[in-house]
Design a protein around this motif. Structure first.
Motif, PDB file in Angstrom:
ATOM      1  N   ASN A 226      49.980  45.069  41.073  1.00  0.00           N
ATOM      2  CA  ASN A 226      50.174  45.191  39.892  1.00  0.00           C
ATOM      3  C   ASN A 226      49.526  45.397  38.831  1.00  0.00           C
ATOM      4  OD1 ASN A 226      53.312  45.356  40.627  1.00  0.00           O
ATOM      5  ND2 ASN A 226      53.796  44.930  38.067  1.00  0.00           N
ATOM      6  N   VAL A 227      48.073  44.688  38.698  1.00  0.00           N
ATOM      7  CA  VAL A 227      46.910  44.934  38.268  1.00  0.00           C
ATOM      8  C   VAL A 227      46.541  46.096  38.693  1.00  0.00           C
ATOM      9  CG1 VAL A 227      46.361  42.158  38.168  1.00  0.00           C
ATOM     10  CG2 VAL A 227      45.585  43.780  40.239  1.00  0.00           C
ATOM     11  N   VAL A 228      46.351  47.037  39.157  1.00  0.00           N
ATOM     12  CA  VAL A 228      45.983  48.186  39.873  1.00  0.00           C
ATOM     13  C   VAL A 228      46.961  49.365  38.822  1.00  0.00           C
ATOM     14  CG1 VAL A 228      45.341  50.066  41.340  1.00  0.00           C
ATOM     15  CG2 VAL A 228      44.529  47.991  41.376  1.00  0.00           C
ATOM     16  N   LYS A 229      48.122  49.474  38.644  1.00  0.00           N
ATOM     17  CA  LYS A 229      49.059  49.621  38.017  1.00  0.00           C
ATOM     18  C   LYS A 229      49.155  50.034  36.779  1.00  0.00           C
ATOM     19  CE  LYS A 229      52.069  48.550  40.853  1.00  0.00           C
ATOM     20  NZ  LYS A 229      53.685  48.290  41.827  1.00  0.00           N
ATOM     21  N   GLU A 230      48.640  48.721  36.126  1.00  0.00           N
ATOM     22  CA  GLU A 230      48.335  47.917  35.039  1.00  0.00           C
ATOM     23  C   GLU A 230      47.202  48.291  34.439  1.00  0.00           C
ATOM     24  OE1 GLU A 230      51.018  44.032  35.684  1.00  0.00           O
ATOM     25  OE2 GLU A 230      49.275  44.084  35.298  1.00  0.00           O
ATOM     26  N   ALA A 231      46.312  48.662  35.517  1.00  0.00           N
ATOM     27  CA  ALA A 231      44.740  48.851  34.675  1.00  0.00           C
ATOM     28  C   ALA A 231      45.143  50.559  34.738  1.00  0.00           C
ATOM     29  CB  ALA A 231      44.194  48.740  35.653  1.00  0.00           C
ATOM     30  N   LEU A 232      46.173  51.526  34.930  1.00  0.00           N
ATOM     31  CA  LEU A 232      45.625  52.519  35.185  1.00  0.00           C
ATOM     32  C   LEU A 232      46.546  53.321  33.876  1.00  0.00           C
ATOM     33  CD1 LEU A 232      47.562  53.978  38.844  1.00  0.00           C
ATOM     34  CD2 LEU A 232      45.165  54.022  38.147  1.00  0.00           C
ATOM     35  N   ALA A 233      47.853  52.083  33.727  1.00  0.00           N
ATOM     36  CA  ALA A 233      48.244  52.406  32.186  1.00  0.00           C
ATOM     37  C   ALA A 233      47.272  52.205  30.856  1.00  0.00           C
ATOM     38  CB  ALA A 233      48.962  50.986  32.249  1.00  0.00           C
ATOM     39  N   CYS A 234      46.298  51.177  30.915  1.00  0.00           N
ATOM     40  CA  CYS A 234      45.307  51.673  29.586  1.00  0.00           C
ATOM     41  C   CYS A 234      44.075  52.147  30.134  1.00  0.00           C
ATOM     42  CB  CYS A 234      45.100  50.073  30.325  1.00  0.00           C
ATOM     43  SG  CYS A 234      46.786  48.596  29.683  1.00  0.00           S
ATOM     44  N   ASN A 235      44.125  53.188  30.990  1.00  0.00           N
ATOM     45  CA  ASN A 235      43.168  54.064  31.454  1.00  0.00           C
ATOM     46  C   ASN A 235      41.256  53.322  31.346  1.00  0.00           C
ATOM     47  OD1 ASN A 235      44.369  56.294  30.500  1.00  0.00           O
ATOM     48  ND2 ASN A 235      43.415  56.883  28.413  1.00  0.00           N
ATOM     49  N   LEU A 236      42.081  52.657  31.914  1.00  0.00           N
ATOM     50  CA  LEU A 236      41.238  50.994  33.213  1.00  0.00           C
ATOM     51  C   LEU A 236      40.231  51.583  34.438  1.00  0.00           C
ATOM     52  CD1 LEU A 236      38.783  48.918  32.131  1.00  0.00           C
ATOM     53  CD2 LEU A 236      40.737  47.351  33.950  1.00  0.00           C
ATOM     54  N   PRO A 237      39.235  52.200  34.597  1.00  0.00           N
ATOM     55  CA  PRO A 237      38.249  52.590  36.026  1.00  0.00           C
ATOM     56  C   PRO A 237      39.160  51.947  36.650  1.00  0.00           C
ATOM     57  CG  PRO A 237      37.381  53.603  33.865  1.00  0.00           C
ATOM     58  CD  PRO A 237      38.234  52.551  33.748  1.00  0.00           C
ATOM     59  N   VAL A 238      39.377  51.903  38.212  1.00  0.00           N
ATOM     60  CA  VAL A 238      39.279  50.695  38.855  1.00  0.00           C
ATOM     61  C   VAL A 238      38.480  51.067  40.295  1.00  0.00           C
ATOM     62  CG1 VAL A 238      41.218  49.721  40.766  1.00  0.00           C
ATOM     63  CG2 VAL A 238      41.736  50.618  38.744  1.00  0.00           C
ATOM     64  N   VAL A 239      37.392  49.812  40.643  1.00  0.00           N
ATOM     65  CA  VAL A 239      37.572  49.950  41.555  1.00  0.00           C
ATOM     66  C   VAL A 239      37.830  48.863  42.532  1.00  0.00           C
ATOM     67  CG1 VAL A 239      34.981  50.135  42.839  1.00  0.00           C
ATOM     68  CG2 VAL A 239      35.478  50.998  40.893  1.00  0.00           C
ATOM     69  N   SER A 240      37.982  49.421  44.108  1.00  0.00           N
ATOM     70  CA  SER A 240      38.790  48.369  44.958  1.00  0.00           C
ATOM     71  C   SER A 240      38.448  48.968  46.094  1.00  0.00           C
ATOM     72  CB  SER A 240      40.452  48.771  44.691  1.00  0.00           C
ATOM     73  OG  SER A 240      41.334  48.021  45.651  1.00  0.00           O
ATOM     74  N   THR A 241      38.978  47.651  47.055  1.00  0.00           N
ATOM     75  CA  THR A 241      39.252  47.679  48.824  1.00  0.00           C
ATOM     76  C   THR A 241      40.004  48.773  49.069  1.00  0.00           C
ATOM     77  OG1 THR A 241      39.567  45.718  48.663  1.00  0.00           O
ATOM     78  CG2 THR A 241      38.289  45.601  49.120  1.00  0.00           C
ATOM     79  N   ASP A 242      40.369  48.784  50.845  1.00  0.00           N
ATOM     80  CA  ASP A 242      40.652  49.635  50.640  1.00  0.00           C
ATOM     81  C   ASP A 242      42.548  49.231  50.738  1.00  0.00           C
ATOM     82  OD1 ASP A 242      42.702  51.557  51.147  1.00  0.00           O
ATOM     83  OD2 ASP A 242      41.526  52.865  53.796  1.00  0.00           O
ATOM     84  N   VAL A 243      43.189  48.500  50.064  1.00  0.00           N
ATOM     85  CA  VAL A 243      44.007  48.086  50.570  1.00  0.00           C
ATOM     86  C   VAL A 243      45.149  48.559  49.999  1.00  0.00           C
ATOM     87  CG1 VAL A 243      43.202  45.637  50.894  1.00  0.00           C
ATOM     88  CG2 VAL A 243      43.618  46.036  48.388  1.00  0.00           C
ATOM     89  N   GLY A 244      46.671  47.203  50.000  1.00  0.00           N
ATOM     90  CA  GLY A 244      48.115  48.263  50.165  1.00  0.00           C
ATOM     91  C   GLY A 244      48.426  50.275  49.521  1.00  0.00           C
ATOM     92  N   ASP A 245      48.829  50.113  48.500  1.00  0.00           N
ATOM     93  CA  ASP A 245      48.852  51.537  47.970  1.00  0.00           C
ATOM     94  C   ASP A 245      47.320  51.594  46.897  1.00  0.00           C
ATOM     95  OD1 ASP A 245      49.898  50.197  45.955  1.00  0.00           O
ATOM     96  OD2 ASP A 245      51.281  50.902  45.713  1.00  0.00           O
ATOM     97  N   VAL A 246      47.072  51.055  46.810  1.00  0.00           N
ATOM     98  CA  VAL A 246      45.764  51.046  45.584  1.00  0.00           C
ATOM     99  C   VAL A 246      44.929  52.928  45.421  1.00  0.00           C
ATOM    100  CG1 VAL A 246      43.655  51.040  45.137  1.00  0.00           C
ATOM    101  CG2 VAL A 246      45.458  49.116  45.525  1.00  0.00           C
TER     102      VAL A 246
END
Length: 356
Positions: A226-246
């Protein structure tokens, strides 16, 4: 509709939001949680789960349309009551972790299964509805970065990378995040600081995400974080490992990246903090709005309830007689389990516990 919700804990922000969103649609929810406590790297004991069984059994005698078992380890206890159809939701670690075999086996006996991502559905290997946990778009929304930085008393002249978990959660791999941000800091002319979400109330996370320049996720495994989805809602860029549905979630989101190696993660973070740009993630967030999640869940509930009604109507009289006998038997079982859980559970006949 009235739904009996089973959950490992009732203070999980995604689960709390799920219940609130369902109740906003007029669906009554009663929650039974697993007794005991859990820490960052510890789980509940077998005895805690044995104590969970009589609580579920007793509550299942109420006037509910179905049981929704949230998280894989609650599913066997949903199936252990004889009256109600079962919908199960798998969250991620309950499918990919060391006890994932329990979730996989138990899901076979549920009337409907819900997973958080297409990757999870593929991993499960059987039909399932993809309904990720939603986000409250009224709480998680873009705000001026300068005011958020000032509110948190962060250095306004530095760049800030947010690691959105407690550092002691092993599966989140904080050490890797620290190593990457240290390398970025060495390479950049502007100071780059790693910020963590240690002890941050969930309602404050929006401020952290608006103050940060980048969200960094180095988890070993996830379902639909959910932290990724919450970041999207705040227009915060995301850098992530390839996990889940990221990868699926940030498809088309710029700037953001899914990476495998430390070098690729470092380069992606460095590029984002040097540019200092916000993402276009908010436009993607409508797909994971809490209201949409609740509507999708309600559709599954009604489908299961309607199918059960059609299936049982021709045999209603006989089933009412069976239900009375089952309730009497299972109330006795619940009393026995509560007084001596280990011995009593050995004597409960499995066929009667899963019959509907």
């Amino acid at each position: 509709m009235r739904i009996l919700q089973l959950a490992p804990q009732d203070d999980s922000p995604p689960f709390e939001l799920q219940v609130r969103a369902l109740e906003a649609r007029g669906i009554e929810c009663t929650t039974v949680t697993v007794p005991g406590s859990v820490g960052p790297n510890t789980s509940r004991s077998v005895v805690d789960y044995l104590r969970f069984h009589p609580a579920v059994l007793r509550e299942s005698f109420g006037s509910y349309d179905l049981v929704h078992a949230n998280y894989g380890l609650t599913v066997p206890f949903a199936l252990a009551q004889p009256r109600l159809p079962v919908v199960c939701s798998l969250w991620g670690s309950d499918l990919d972790g060391e006890l994932g075999w329990i979730s996989r086996h138990a899901a076979r006996f549920c009337e409907a299964t819900i997973v958080m991502s297409e990757r999870m559905r593929h991993s499960l290997g059987r039909p399932a509805h993809v309904i990720p946990h939603g986000v409250d778009l009224d709480v998680f929304r873009p705000q001026p970065r300068s005011s958020a930085v000032a509110e948190l008393d962060w250095d306004p002249d530095a760049r800030h990378v947010l690691f959105p978990y407690k550092p002691d959660r092993t599966v989140k791999h904080y050490e890797r995040a620290a190593r990457i941000v240290e390398a970025v800091d060495d390479a950049c002319a502007t100071p780059v600081t790693l910020q963590t979400a240690e002890g941050v109330p969930h309602e404050r996370m929006s401020t952290y995400m608006n103050a940060a320049d980048c969200l960094l996720l180095t988890s070993r495994r996830e379902g639909s974080p959910n932290v990724v989805k919450e970041a999207l809602a705040c227009n915060l860029p995301v850098v992530s490992t390839d996990v889940g549905d990221v990868r699926e979630r940030i498809d088309g989101v710029v700037p953001s990246a899914v990476c495998e190696t430390d070098g690729a993660l470092r380069q992606a973070v460095q590029t984002i903090v040097e540019r200092g740009e916000r993402s276009n993630g908010r436009a993607q967030a409508t797909e994971i709005d809490a209201e949409r999640m609740a509507a999708d869940l309600e559709a599954v509930y009604r489908s299961v309830a309607d199918e059960r009604s059609v299936r049982t109507r021709p045999h209603a009289d006989r089933m009412d007689e069976d239900r009375v006998a089952d309730e009497s038997e299972n109330r006795s079982n619940a009393d026995s389990i509560e007084s001596d859980p280990v011995t009593a559970l050995r004597t409960v006949d499995r066929s009667s516990r899963i019959r509907r």
